[in-house]
Every structure is written in C-alpha cells, then in structure tokens.
Design a protein around this motif. Structure first.
Motif, short mmCIF file in Angstrom:
data_model
loop_
_atom_site.label_atom_id
_atom_site.label_comp_id
_atom_site.label_asym_id
_atom_site.label_seq_id
_atom_site.Cartn_x
_atom_site.Cartn_y
_atom_site.Cartn_z
N ILE A 227 -35.61 16.90 25.06
CA ILE A 227 -35.26 15.60 25.65
C ILE A 227 -33.77 15.57 25.97
CG2 ILE A 227 -35.11 13.12 25.20
CD1 ILE A 227 -37.66 13.43 23.48
N GLY A 228 -32.96 16.15 25.08
CA GLY A 228 -31.52 16.19 25.32
C GLY A 228 -31.14 16.97 26.56
N ALA A 229 -32.00 17.90 26.99
CA ALA A 229 -31.71 18.66 28.20
C ALA A 229 -31.63 17.75 29.42
CB ALA A 229 -32.76 19.75 28.40
N PHE A 230 -32.48 16.73 29.47
CA PHE A 230 -32.42 15.78 30.58
C PHE A 230 -31.08 15.04 30.57
CE2 PHE A 230 -37.04 16.32 30.40
CZ PHE A 230 -37.38 16.33 31.75
N LEU A 231 -30.62 14.65 29.39
CA LEU A 231 -29.35 13.92 29.28
C LEU A 231 -28.18 14.84 29.62
CD1 LEU A 231 -30.01 12.01 25.93
CD2 LEU A 231 -30.72 11.42 28.26
N ALA A 232 -28.26 16.10 29.18
CA ALA A 232 -27.20 17.07 29.48
C ALA A 232 -27.13 17.35 30.97
CB ALA A 232 -27.44 18.36 28.71
N ALA A 233 -28.28 17.41 31.63
CA ALA A 233 -28.31 17.63 33.08
C ALA A 233 -27.64 16.48 33.81
CB ALA A 233 -29.74 17.81 33.55
N ARG A 234 -27.91 15.28 33.34
CA ARG A 234 -27.28 14.11 33.97
C ARG A 234 -25.76 14.18 33.86
NH1 ARG A 234 -28.64 8.89 30.92
NH2 ARG A 234 -30.76 9.40 31.62
N ARG A 235 -25.27 14.53 32.66
CA ARG A 235 -23.83 14.65 32.48
C ARG A 235 -23.26 15.75 33.38
NH1 ARG A 235 -25.42 14.27 27.05
NH2 ARG A 235 -25.13 16.52 26.77
N PHE A 236 -23.97 16.87 33.47
CA PHE A 236 -23.51 17.99 34.26
C PHE A 236 -23.33 17.60 35.72
CE2 PHE A 236 -24.98 21.41 37.16
CZ PHE A 236 -23.93 22.30 36.99
N TYR A 237 -24.29 16.91 36.30
CA TYR A 237 -24.20 16.57 37.71
C TYR A 237 -23.24 15.41 37.95
CZ TYR A 237 -28.08 19.74 38.70
OH TYR A 237 -28.87 20.85 38.85
N GLU A 238 -23.08 14.53 36.97
CA GLU A 238 -22.14 13.41 37.13
C GLU A 238 -20.71 13.88 37.10
OE1 GLU A 238 -23.20 10.70 34.06
OE2 GLU A 238 -24.79 9.74 35.22
N THR A 239 -20.43 14.94 36.33
CA THR A 239 -19.05 15.39 36.17
C THR A 239 -18.73 16.61 37.02
OG1 THR A 239 -19.65 16.75 34.25
CG2 THR A 239 -18.94 14.48 33.82
N ASP B 3 -24.11 38.19 18.77
CA ASP B 3 -23.58 37.78 20.06
C ASP B 3 -24.46 36.77 20.79
OD1 ASP B 3 -21.30 39.41 19.95
OD2 ASP B 3 -22.41 41.14 20.72
N PHE B 4 -25.59 36.39 20.20
CA PHE B 4 -26.55 35.54 20.94
C PHE B 4 -25.95 34.19 21.31
CE2 PHE B 4 -30.86 33.20 20.82
CZ PHE B 4 -31.09 33.48 22.16
N ALA B 5 -25.25 33.56 20.39
CA ALA B 5 -24.66 32.25 20.69
C ALA B 5 -23.70 32.35 21.88
CB ALA B 5 -23.94 31.70 19.46
N ARG B 6 -22.87 33.38 21.88
CA ARG B 6 -21.94 33.57 23.01
C ARG B 6 -22.69 33.79 24.31
NH1 ARG B 6 -20.65 37.81 25.65
NH2 ARG B 6 -21.55 39.24 24.09
N LYS B 7 -23.73 34.60 24.27
CA LYS B 7 -24.50 34.87 25.48
C LYS B 7 -25.13 33.59 26.03
CE LYS B 7 -25.71 39.60 24.04
NZ LYS B 7 -26.81 40.47 23.54
N LEU B 8 -25.59 32.73 25.16
CA LEU B 8 -26.17 31.47 25.61
C LEU B 8 -25.11 30.60 26.29
CD1 LEU B 8 -28.50 30.55 22.60
CD2 LEU B 8 -29.20 31.32 24.86
N VAL B 9 -23.97 30.47 25.65
CA VAL B 9 -22.90 29.64 26.22
C VAL B 9 -22.47 30.17 27.59
CG1 VAL B 9 -20.49 28.91 25.91
CG2 VAL B 9 -22.09 28.84 23.97
N GLU B 10 -22.45 31.47 27.75
CA GLU B 10 -22.03 32.07 29.02
C GLU B 10 -23.08 31.92 30.11
OE1 GLU B 10 -21.09 36.10 28.09
OE2 GLU B 10 -19.13 35.61 27.19
N SER B 11 -24.36 31.87 29.76
CA SER B 11 -25.41 31.93 30.77
C SER B 11 -26.05 30.59 31.10
CB SER B 11 -26.51 32.90 30.33
OG SER B 11 -27.12 32.46 29.13
N CYS B 12 -25.77 29.55 30.32
CA CYS B 12 -26.41 28.27 30.60
C CYS B 12 -25.54 27.12 30.12
CB CYS B 12 -27.80 28.21 29.97
SG CYS B 12 -27.84 28.38 28.18
N HIS B 13 -26.07 25.90 30.18
CA HIS B 13 -25.30 24.70 29.83
C HIS B 13 -25.78 24.02 28.55
CE1 HIS B 13 -25.30 25.11 34.31
NE2 HIS B 13 -24.01 24.86 34.16
N HIS B 14 -26.99 24.36 28.10
CA HIS B 14 -27.62 23.61 27.01
C HIS B 14 -28.62 24.53 26.33
CE1 HIS B 14 -29.47 20.06 25.02
NE2 HIS B 14 -30.62 20.67 25.24
#
Length: 321
Positions: free
Chosen positions: A308-320, A237-248
């Motif tokens: 490094i991808g976390a910075f890019l994912a954060a940008r997408r998150f706040y832009e959308t 269940d770890f993958a599901r728990k990650l998707v539910e609790s965070c963005h990246h």
C-alpha cells in the motif's frame, strides 16, 4: 494434462473486471513498520485490483504461490478440480476484457467515470499481467491503452522481462504512463542470491537480471518498487542494490497467516527449519536499507504497509520529480 478430469465447468470470475478492495490485505492496514510511516487516513480510498485473465503460467515454478489456495472458492470441485491441481499449466482469457475495462472506466465521451476518478488500480494480484506469451502481451498492450485514457493510477506487479524495452510495445506505454504520472512498476525480487532464489522459485529471471530491468525502468523516469516478497537470505550488498535500482521496497517474509495470503504449510515449515531466525529477516533488511548512503529519499514498508505504501511513494515521486 487434462486426462482424468471433467472440464465441463469453468472457474468463476471470467466476468469480473475491476474489483474494489475494502477488506483483507488491501483493506486493513497492518501494524508493521514503514518509513515513512502512515496511517489509514493516507490509504487510497478507492483501490481496485485487476486480473486480465485467470491462471498464471509462472505458477509451476513458484513453490511459495498462495493463489491456488485463496482461489479455491472459484474452482468447481475446489481442491479436487483440474484448475487447482494443475495450477500453473493453464490460462483462461477473460472474454472481451479490454472493451469491458474501457466501458467500466470511461463513459461514452471517453471521460473517466466519477466512481473511478483518481482511483488506484493494482494489476495484478493473482497472475502476472506481463506473461511472456504473445497473445497475453497483446491483451496487456490494449489494456494499457485504456489506462492511458483513464484518470487513475496503475501499479503493475510483474517478474517479467517484457517490462523493458526488449518489448517496446509494453515498455513505451509504461514510459508514456509515467510521463502522465500515473504508473508504477512493482517488480518481484526475493533476494540478490540465485541459490537462495531457487529455494522457492525454480525458474524465472536471475536476481541480477531483475535488478537490471528495475534500474532501466527507473532511469526512464518510471516509479519502481521492489516487491521483496517472499524475502529470502541475501548478500550484504542487497540493500544497496535495491536503493540503486528502485525507489521503494515492499518487504514480506513467508507466512502462514496474517497480512496477505498464506504460504503452503510444507514450504513454510521447511523454510523455518533451513533458515535460522527467518522471521527476523524483514526487519533486518529494513534496518540495512536505512544505513545505505543516498537512501534518504528511499521508502520501505513491511507486509501490506509496503504494498500500500508503494502507491503513496509513487505519488510523492511524481509530485516532487
């Protein structure tokens, strides 16, 4: 703890504030997979690291910790010094760090200096900026006020309970930074199984508590990344728990060399003996994330492509968002 040591020399680095990263883990993109994938062109051109102090009082509980080894160059007498041998038992605050941070980021009129406008800052690579110590947390509160005034994006790396509303001074500032679309919290979690976590981390919050804090930050509108490093065996269940609790998710197994700093060799050798096919765990977790319902907006990366991808994912998150 200082008996038998001469402490007439302090480690180097107490005068440092923001350190520009142009090589190593942050400067050279690995060939590891990521979803969505990205190239060097997308990497923040000005990425700084920031450690508000030297040392980390979580250090004695983390068997995998790379910091003592990579920081030996700053210790007088290297591996023979008190600072190396007693890592995890000491903390040195950088003098007047908040005022020096403010002067480095902002001009006399309170405007962000051109060299730092739009920069990314990772806090912190060699300690936890939310150590549960009153004096340390008070310093971080003041530092967060500086980051609120600056035109930068801040990624906070932590495993501390102080990231949630139980410490309102910290939590409220993180939420305020999120309202301004300028913060992410990268929360360390190696597995969702407590017995597996205890293989490499003898103390710290249980996985369920970490997932709860991450979900709480996510619900408050904060971009949240799971620092799944070092990855350990986990439940179905770890993958599901990650998707539910965070963005990246930034995924990384223990390693001797390569992207990032090295794991102590004895810890790495024992891990490979005890866990069959350990090197394949990172790609296995990434594949499982892809199958989770609702994961279409969730991103991940392996090795430094995750962090490094976390910075890019954060940008997408706040832009959308």
């Amino acid at each position: 703890m200082t008996a038998g040591y001469a402490l007439d020399k302090l480690p180097k680095g107490l005068d440092s504030v923001l350190t520009l990263q142009s090589s190593g883990f942050w400067g050279k993109l690995s060939r590891s997979p990521a979803n969505p994938d990205f190239s060097e062109a997308a990497v923040p051109k000005r990425l700084y690291t920031f450690d508000p102090w030297l040392g980390c009082l979580f250090g004695t509980s983390c068997r995998f910790c790379y910091v003592p080894s990579v920081a030996t160059r700053i210790y007088p007498d290297g591996r023979l010094s008190y600072w190396y041998r007693q890592w995890g038992n000491w903390l040195l605050y950088k003098p007047d760090i908040t005022n020096r941070l403010r002067k480095q980021l902002l001009d006399g009129a309170g405007q962000t200096r051109p060299a730092y406008q739009g920069a990314a800052v990772y806090m912190s690579p060699k300690t936890d900026p939310l150590l549960p110590i009153p004096d340390a947390l008070a310093i971080t509160v003041r530092n967060l006020d500086v980051f609120l005034d600056a035109d930068i994006f801040l990624m906070i790396q932590t495993r501390s309970k102080a990231a949630e509303e139980n410490d309102p001074a910290i939590f409220n500032r993180i939420v305020e930074l999120a309202r301004h679309k300028k913060v992410g919290v990268s929360f360390s979690i190696s597995t969702d199984l407590l017995d597996q976590q205890r293989r490499i981390e003898t103390g710290g919050l249980a996985p369920a508590e970490r997932l709860r804090i991450m979900a709480r930050l996510k619900a408050a509108g904060v971009f949240v990344s799971a620092a799944v490093a070092p990855l350990m065996p986990y439940s179905p269940d770890f993958a599901r728990k990650l998707v539910e609790s965070c963005h990246h998710a930034s995924i990384q197994v223990l390693h001797l060399t390569g992207s990032g700093a090295a794991t102590p060799k004895d810890v790495l050798d024992q891990t490979h003996r005890d866990i069959p096919h350990y090197r394949e765990l990172d790609s296995k977790l990434a594949d499982e994330i892809e199958t989770v319902a609702g994961a279409h907006d969730f991103s991940w990366g392996i090795n430094n492509k995750g962090f490094i991808g976390a910075f890019l994912a954060a940008r997408r998150f706040y832009e959308t968002g």
